[in-house]
Enzyme design. Structure first.
Site, PDB file in Angstrom:
ATOM      1  N   LYS A   1      -0.188   3.634  -2.633  1.00  0.00           N
ATOM      2  CA  LYS A   1      -1.238   4.649  -2.489  1.00  0.00           C
ATOM      3  C   LYS A   1      -0.679   6.050  -2.300  1.00  0.00           C
ATOM      4  O   LYS A   1      -1.423   7.028  -2.420  1.00  0.00           O
ATOM      5  CB  LYS A   1      -2.173   4.261  -1.336  1.00  0.00           C
TER       6      LYS A   1
ATOM      7  N   SER B   1       0.794  -1.230   0.000  1.00  0.00           N
ATOM      8  CA  SER B   1       0.000   0.000   0.000  1.00  0.00           C
ATOM      9  C   SER B   1       0.825   1.278   0.000  1.00  0.00           C
ATOM     10  O   SER B   1       0.254   2.370  -0.010  1.00  0.00           O
ATOM     11  CB  SER B   1      -0.955   0.009   1.197  1.00  0.00           C
TER      12      SER B   1
ATOM     13  N   SER C   1      -6.111   3.703   4.302  1.00  0.00           N
ATOM     14  CA  SER C   1      -5.502   2.861   3.275  1.00  0.00           C
ATOM     15  C   SER C   1      -6.568   2.105   2.488  1.00  0.00           C
ATOM     16  O   SER C   1      -6.413   0.921   2.167  1.00  0.00           O
ATOM     17  CB  SER C   1      -4.510   1.873   3.901  1.00  0.00           C
TER      18      SER C   1
END
Length: 416
Positions: A99, A96, A159
């Site tokens: 992101k 992640s 997230s």
């Protein structure tokens, strides 16, 4: 139907980084799974084997710390200089941490006016989280609409895979199309060992990024998204009656830390990109593929502590100083005063002296405009380059008249 039971990642859990539940930025239990959080875990599944401790490369005498991560890096924010690293350029699964690019593109679209904070984003069937226990979600209801600013918070703080997919579809028509925007931006920033396939960081063999590239991206976010960067320090966000906490444990334990992002998948291990500012110096750390949330937090603390103990700010040349008088051909003046265009600071190993040298563009000719870049100043320490800055003209130099230029040509031919 999804449960909307309140889910909070308590402060006490964050302080004990390894106790954060869940510890994944790409995978996390949904709210209705919180009641099972206290169930005993099987010892074998508690954490993966730790990678071998890897000593880093650095200019500091005595070397850098050895961290049990597949790759790690320490960067000075102001200059972008890498102060210490281990395996910084290997493309690895970023989970992640991906992101950060998703949020950065949203932030830049907000800055340019392509998006507005109150624009509505629809949650498609593809973007919707189905209540699975294997995803990190903002919990956007199917076919509902959320504002861009809420989506941005859902990406950064929670997230959210659903938030990331929804904004990707909103901005580019599809997640595949958005990945093309991500890769174009990565290329513009100089992220040479990165390839994005999706907006979330969910596993894909072709989805990779290096520690150096992720530090470059973090630096761009801090530098270019100043209006939105404070979101990266927010500890929790409530949406759809579900409150979730930021998984970056250092936000709860170190007041100098103000971002950026956690990540975890089985393939990527536990990852963390962090920024900290102390006494006017901002450092960025990247930890990739360590074996637990506790380890990524501890290693980040160790790396930040080492960085602040071993480096300091230096000002090689004071502002408003004439560095040199550069020779100018075919001008009404033979030379022009040259200095720095802006204040210049470097981050260097503590106690090391900094030397500077000046490089002026060869065969500098009039006209020269005040503020024009006419060379550079290079700083070295212990014989190694530690930074450079443009050298600019401090005054205008007009081009000489025809007769004077003719004489100057003749003089130049005879070496006068």
């Amino acid at each position: 139907m999804q449960s909307k039971t309140l889910s909070i990642l308590p402060l006490a859990f964050a302080i004990a980084a390894g106790a954060l539940v869940p510890n994944s930025a790409s995978f996390a239990a949904p709210p209705h799974a919180a009641k099972h959080a206290a169930a005993p875990k099987k010892p074998a599944a508690a954490e993966a084997p730790a990678p071998a401790a890897a000593p880093g490369q650095t200019a500091v005498a005595g070397g850098a710390p050895a961290l049990a991560a597949k790759a790690w890096l320490l960067m000075d924010f102001d200059s972008g200089e890498v102060l210490a690293s281990s395996n910084p350029d290997e493309p690895l699964p970023p989970a992640s941490l991906t992101k950060m690019m998703t949020s950065f593109l949203v932030e830049q679209a907000l800055r340019s006016g392509k998006l507005k904070k109150d624009d509505l984003v629809t949650t498609s069937q593809n973007a919707w989280c189905r209540g699975s226990s294997t995803e990190s979600c903002m919990y956007l209801p199917l076919n509902s609409q959320a504002t861009v600013i809420d989506i941005l918070r859902g990406i950064i703080i929670q997230s959210g895979n659903d938030a990331s997919k929804a904004i990707a579809e909103h901005m580019a028509g599809s997640e595949e199309g958005f990945a093309k925007l991500m890769n174009a931006e990565a290329k513009r920033l100089g992220m040479t060992n990165t390839n994005f396939v999706n907006a979330t960081g969910l596993p894909d063999p072709a989805h990779k990024a290096s520690a150096r590239d992720l530090a470059i991206l973090a630096r761009a976010i801090i530098r270019d998204s100043s209006d939105y960067y404070p979101i990266y320090a927010e500890r929790e966000f409530k949406y759809n009656n579900i409150k979730q906490g930021n998984r970056n444990a250092l936000l709860y334990t170190d007041p100098t830390v103000d971002g950026l992002k956690t990540g975890h998948t089985q393939e990527a291990g536990y990852c963390l990109v962090t920024s900290s500012k102390r006494n006017g110096m901002r450092l960025i750390t990247v930890i990739l593929n360590t074996n637990s949330a506790q380890a990524r937090a501890d290693q980040t603390r160790q790396l930040l502590g080492w960085g602040y103990s071993n480096f300091e700010k230096a000002t090689p040349i004071q502002p408003n100083t004439v560095v040199t008088n550069a020779k100018v051909s075919f001008g009404k003046a033979d030379t022009v005063a040259a200095g720095l265009g802006s204040p210049w600071t470097l981050t260097v190993p503590r106690g090391q002296q900094v030397q500077t040298s000046v490089e002026v563009k060869p065969d500098l000719q009039a006209p020269v405009a005040k503020g024009a870049v006419i060379g550079k100043v290079v700083a070295t320490s212990n014989g190694k380059p530690v930074g450079e800055t443009p050298l600019v003209a401090q005054a205008d130099v007009e081009r000489s008249g025809l007769m004077l230029r003719a004489w100057q040509h003749v003089a130049k031919l005879f070496g006068k």
